[in-house]
Design a protein around this motif. Structure first.
Motif, PDB file in Angstrom:
ATOM      1  N   GLU A 111       0.835  -1.215   0.029  1.00 31.03           N
ATOM      2  CA  GLU A 111       0.115   0.036  -0.042  1.00 31.03           C
ATOM      3  C   GLU A 111       0.752   1.267   0.131  1.00 31.03           C
ATOM      4  N   MET A 112       1.903   1.304   0.712  1.00 32.27           N
ATOM      5  CA  MET A 112       2.620   2.456   0.859  1.00 32.27           C
ATOM      6  C   MET A 112       3.517   2.469  -0.454  1.00 32.27           C
ATOM      7  N   THR A 113       3.818   1.401  -1.299  1.00 37.05           N
ATOM      8  CA  THR A 113       4.513   1.555  -2.348  1.00 37.05           C
ATOM      9  C   THR A 113       3.539   1.878  -3.418  1.00 37.05           C
ATOM     10  N   ARG A 114       2.286   1.368  -3.220  1.00 37.69           N
ATOM     11  CA  ARG A 114       1.265   2.129  -4.193  1.00 37.69           C
ATOM     12  C   ARG A 114       1.131   3.780  -4.000  1.00 37.69           C
ATOM     13  N   LYS A 115       1.108   4.077  -3.041  1.00 39.34           N
ATOM     14  CA  LYS A 115       0.999   5.602  -2.637  1.00 39.34           C
ATOM     15  C   LYS A 115       2.363   6.377  -3.392  1.00 39.34           C
ATOM     16  N   ALA A 170      34.123  29.912   4.972  1.00 39.15           N
ATOM     17  CA  ALA A 170      33.811  28.414   5.271  1.00 39.15           C
ATOM     18  C   ALA A 170      33.200  28.531   6.704  1.00 39.15           C
ATOM     19  N   GLN A 171      32.502  27.475   6.841  1.00 42.32           N
ATOM     20  CA  GLN A 171      31.400  27.158   8.199  1.00 42.32           C
ATOM     21  C   GLN A 171      31.913  25.666   8.363  1.00 42.32           C
ATOM     22  N   PRO A 172      31.868  25.642   9.930  1.00 45.89           N
ATOM     23  CA  PRO A 172      31.949  24.232  10.295  1.00 45.89           C
ATOM     24  C   PRO A 172      30.830  23.140   9.752  1.00 45.89           C
ATOM     25  N   ILE A 173      31.214  22.012   9.618  1.00 48.57           N
ATOM     26  CA  ILE A 173      29.926  21.129   8.979  1.00 48.57           C
ATOM     27  C   ILE A 173      28.995  20.899  10.063  1.00 48.57           C
ATOM     28  N   ILE A 174      27.779  21.297   9.716  1.00 42.81           N
ATOM     29  CA  ILE A 174      26.749  20.970  10.499  1.00 42.81           C
ATOM     30  C   ILE A 174      25.875  19.920  10.419  1.00 42.81           C
ATOM     31  N   SER A 175      25.713  19.049  11.459  1.00 43.52           N
ATOM     32  CA  SER A 175      25.109  17.807  11.179  1.00 43.52           C
ATOM     33  C   SER A 175      23.480  17.913  10.878  1.00 43.52           C
ATOM     34  N   LEU A 176      23.268  18.151   9.784  1.00 46.63           N
ATOM     35  CA  LEU A 176      21.687  18.373   9.374  1.00 46.63           C
ATOM     36  C   LEU A 176      20.803  17.489   9.913  1.00 46.63           C
ATOM     37  N   SER A 177      19.640  17.741  10.317  1.00 46.70           N
ATOM     38  CA  SER A 177      18.750  16.801  10.956  1.00 46.70           C
ATOM     39  C   SER A 177      18.457  15.683   9.922  1.00 46.70           C
ATOM     40  N   SER A 178      17.878  14.544  10.089  1.00 51.12           N
ATOM     41  CA  SER A 178      17.377  13.824   9.154  1.00 51.12           C
ATOM     42  C   SER A 178      15.628  13.342   9.545  1.00 51.12           C
ATOM     43  N   THR A 179      15.284  12.834   8.547  1.00 54.58           N
ATOM     44  CA  THR A 179      13.852  12.540   8.663  1.00 54.58           C
ATOM     45  C   THR A 179      13.462  11.319   7.687  1.00 54.58           C
ATOM     46  N   PRO A 180      12.449  10.361   8.191  1.00 50.34           N
ATOM     47  CA  PRO A 180      12.557   9.295   7.512  1.00 50.34           C
ATOM     48  C   PRO A 180      12.026   9.303   6.055  1.00 50.34           C
ATOM     49  N   CYS A 181      12.495   8.700   5.069  1.00 54.71           N
ATOM     50  CA  CYS A 181      12.111   8.942   3.702  1.00 54.71           C
ATOM     51  C   CYS A 181      11.642   7.413   3.181  1.00 54.71           C
ATOM     52  N   TYR A 182      10.481   7.202   2.597  1.00 51.71           N
ATOM     53  CA  TYR A 182      10.181   5.992   2.001  1.00 51.71           C
ATOM     54  C   TYR A 182      10.998   5.604   0.719  1.00 51.71           C
ATOM     55  N   LEU A 183      12.050   4.912   0.675  1.00 48.19           N
ATOM     56  CA  LEU A 183      12.838   4.669  -0.509  1.00 48.19           C
ATOM     57  C   LEU A 183      12.899   3.421  -0.709  1.00 48.19           C
ATOM     58  N   ASN A 184      12.775   2.807  -1.880  1.00 47.31           N
ATOM     59  CA  ASN A 184      12.957   1.425  -2.334  1.00 47.31           C
ATOM     60  C   ASN A 184      12.047   0.453  -1.285  1.00 47.31           C
ATOM     61  N   GLY A 185      10.938   0.997  -0.964  1.00 47.82           N
ATOM     62  CA  GLY A 185      10.085   0.145  -0.090  1.00 47.82           C
ATOM     63  C   GLY A 185      10.294  -0.122   1.356  1.00 47.82           C
ATOM     64  N   VAL A 186      11.341   0.834   1.930  1.00 44.59           N
ATOM     65  CA  VAL A 186      11.582   0.955   3.548  1.00 44.59           C
ATOM     66  C   VAL A 186      11.877   2.314   3.918  1.00 44.59           C
ATOM     67  N   LEU A 187      11.560   2.526   4.864  1.00 42.62           N
ATOM     68  CA  LEU A 187      12.024   3.702   5.681  1.00 42.62           C
ATOM     69  C   LEU A 187      13.616   3.934   5.842  1.00 42.62           C
ATOM     70  N   GLN A 188      13.943   4.914   5.500  1.00 40.75           N
ATOM     71  CA  GLN A 188      15.639   5.204   5.713  1.00 40.75           C
ATOM     72  C   GLN A 188      15.688   6.625   5.918  1.00 40.75           C
ATOM     73  N   PRO A 189      16.641   7.097   6.935  1.00 35.20           N
ATOM     74  CA  PRO A 189      17.010   8.263   7.263  1.00 35.20           C
ATOM     75  C   PRO A 189      17.566   9.281   6.297  1.00 35.20           C
ATOM     76  N   ARG A 190      17.190  10.262   5.979  1.00 32.95           N
ATOM     77  CA  ARG A 190      17.972  11.358   4.899  1.00 32.95           C
ATOM     78  C   ARG A 190      17.909  12.592   5.703  1.00 32.95           C
ATOM     79  N   ARG A 191      18.868  13.514   5.276  1.00 33.15           N
ATOM     80  CA  ARG A 191      19.300  14.880   5.932  1.00 33.15           C
ATOM     81  C   ARG A 191      18.378  15.901   5.112  1.00 33.15           C
TER      82      ARG A 191
END
Length: 502
Positions: A64-68, A432-453
């Motif tokens: 169902e998620m893949t259909r969406k 130049a700026q220090p590397i900031i660790s951007l927040s992540s959020t779940p993404c529906y990729l290839n049929g599973v939830l994966q964290p992405r920035r």
């Protein structure tokens, strides 16, 4: 989902507050990243703002998620929601990647963001008026005059030009990121021709199609008012009565990366989409060519950069602008949104002085934090950055779209050497700026939830009656695993952004 059972032994970060996930749960395989703020998961489980959404999707079958997900892709394709990558060999346009899991923001967090952006825009707007008129901030030594005068976007042609209602920054897109401490930081200001608002609107439209009942159930605030707010602000700049005024959107044409946005906004506002060849200046007034003859134009929402607007005043080789437009504007016979010369305020080297502008012009403390920024023109700071390049992001001060940037943690020695040489040749053009660790959020990729920035670009409209910010914005996603670059030109995508009501 059943009630929390005694043998529910999921690790704390994956535990729902009062519910236990089944073995086939969509969330079970989700792996958070250490030292990264996760938008959905907190130390005690699902964050409160996500609870209703997670309850609705947590046990949906993968099919169902893949259909969406497939439906969303088809809708983007059928509606032609595209962008252009100039360096790509795959043709002119690409479908804009969209992730179906929304990014959700609490009401109180949004109030903080909104107040911070309004404060920042007021200060930046006063700064623009100041440097093109009395230049008090330069005379008082808060900002080096050399920094302003060396900015390629500082237009001497705008000196002592009065703009309608003293507003330079009619439309702004302020990029925000969240660090691993959960605090929002302003990454940069976009005050020239900010893009992306059409994707914000289309993302919401697509979300209504794939999750039709979830938005009202979650009390999600609407973003659909943006075109009406924009049109009202544009109309308010006209010198004539509203009933007689003509507003147009000036686009470089179909080969521009944001042409989809230009055509979408013109359609939603009910105004003409024009190119430079459709306009003519006569006796310092601007007219649009129509089948019924010439029609006077009062307000131009331009998506053409400063240097291409008028070949008589700026680049003589420009085929995108209108000859004589600058003098029509200078005489007050046409309003141009955004004002010319705004680029000096969103120069990345000027960015580090915005907190001082807020204190200087408004006598207030900055509401939103800024990222520590090192000017490469300073020899001591340059040496500091060279010694820690693997922990720095180095940017060209007047590039955008993710171009002209080096992320030290992902760079080779050869790439770092190339940047060192370029910086030494022209230090003013780099920060130049220090590397900031951007927040992540779940993404529906290839049929599973994966964290992405992710980052967030809210859109603010500054009109004669004040500043309006629709509750939401464009959440951009770094779809490549491990990437911190969210720009669409660098392989990024986007999400719908839900701001919850009280």
């Amino acid at each position: 989902m059943g009630a929390l059972s005694a043998d529910c032994a999921l690790p704390l970060p994956y535990r729902l507050p009062i519910l236990c996930m089944k073995d086939d749960s969509l969330l079970k395989a989700y792996q958070e990243q250490p030292q990264v703020w996760d938008e959905m998961f907190g130390a005690d489980g699902i964050r409160p703002e996500y609870t209703h959404f997670v309850t609705a999707i947590e046990n949906l079958p993968a099919s169902e998620m893949t259909r969406k997900d497939e439906l969303a892709k088809k809708l983007f394709m059928s509606q032609g929601i595209t962008f252009t990558v100039y360096s790509s060999g795959e043709g002119i346009e690409k479908i804009f990647p969209f992730d179906i899991i929304p990014r959700i923001i609490q009401h109180r967090e949004w109030l903080h963001i909104e107040a911070g952006i309004k404060q920042r825009l007021r200060a930046l707007n006063i700064f623009l008026k100041d440097i093109y008129h009395q230049q008090f901030i330069l005379k008082d030594g808060l900002i080096p005059a050399s920094l302003v005068y060396s900015c390629p976007q500082f237009l001497r042609e705008m000196m002592h030009v009065d703009v309608p209602h003293d507003i330079y920054t009619h439309i702004a897109g302020v990029d925000l990121i969240r660090d691993n401490d959960g605090q929002f930081y302003v990454l940069e200001d976009n005050l020239r021709t900010p893009s992306g608002v059409s994707y914000m609107l289309e993302n919401r439209s697509i979300t209504y199609r794939i999750f039709p009942d979830l938005l009202p159930k979650n009390n999600v605030q609407p973003v659909k008012d943006y075109p009406d707010l924009l049109y009202r602000n544009l109309l308010a700049l006209a010198g004539r009565q509203d009933s007689d005024a003509t507003v147009v959107l000036l686009s470089p044409g179909i080969y521009n990366s944001a042409y989809f946005e230009h055509s979408t906004l013109a359609r939603l506002m009910g105004i003409r989409l024009v190119e430079g060849r459709d306009l003519i200046v006569h006796n310092h007034f601007v007219y649009m060519k129509t089948t019924k003859g010439l029609q006077r134009v009062d307000v131009i929402y331009r998506r053409v950069d400063d240097e291409f607007l008028d070949p008589l005043a700026f680049r003589p080789d420009s085929a995108l602008g209108v000859s004589g437009l600058y003098w029509a504007y200078r005489k007050g016979n046409v309003a141009i949104v955004n004002a010319m010369g705004n680029g000096v305020a969103d120069d990345k080297a000027v960015y580090s002085y915005v907190p001082e502008m807020i204190r200087y012009y408004l006598n207030e403390e900055p509401i939103l934090k800024t990222v520590p920024t090192y000017q490469m023109a300073d020899p001591d700071l340059r040496q500091l950055v060279f010694s820690q390049m693997d922990r720095m992001v180095i940017k060209r001060t007047n590039e955008s779209g993710g171009y002209g940037m080096l992320i030290g943690s992902a760079a080779t020695e050869e790439q770092m050497d190339d940047f060192r040489k370029a910086i030494l040749e022209d230090p003013r053009s780099f920060i130049a700026q220090p590397i900031i660790s951007l927040s992540s959020t779940p993404c529906y990729l290839n049929g599973v939830l994966q964290p992405r920035r992710v980052d967030l670009r809210p859109f603010a409209l500054y009109g004669p009656s004040g500043i309006d910010i629709v509750p939401g914005g464009l959440t951009r996603v770094a779809l490549q695993e491990g990437s911190l670059v969210v720009n669409s030109s660098q392989g990024g995508g986007s999400k719908d952004t839900w701001v919850l009501g009280e």
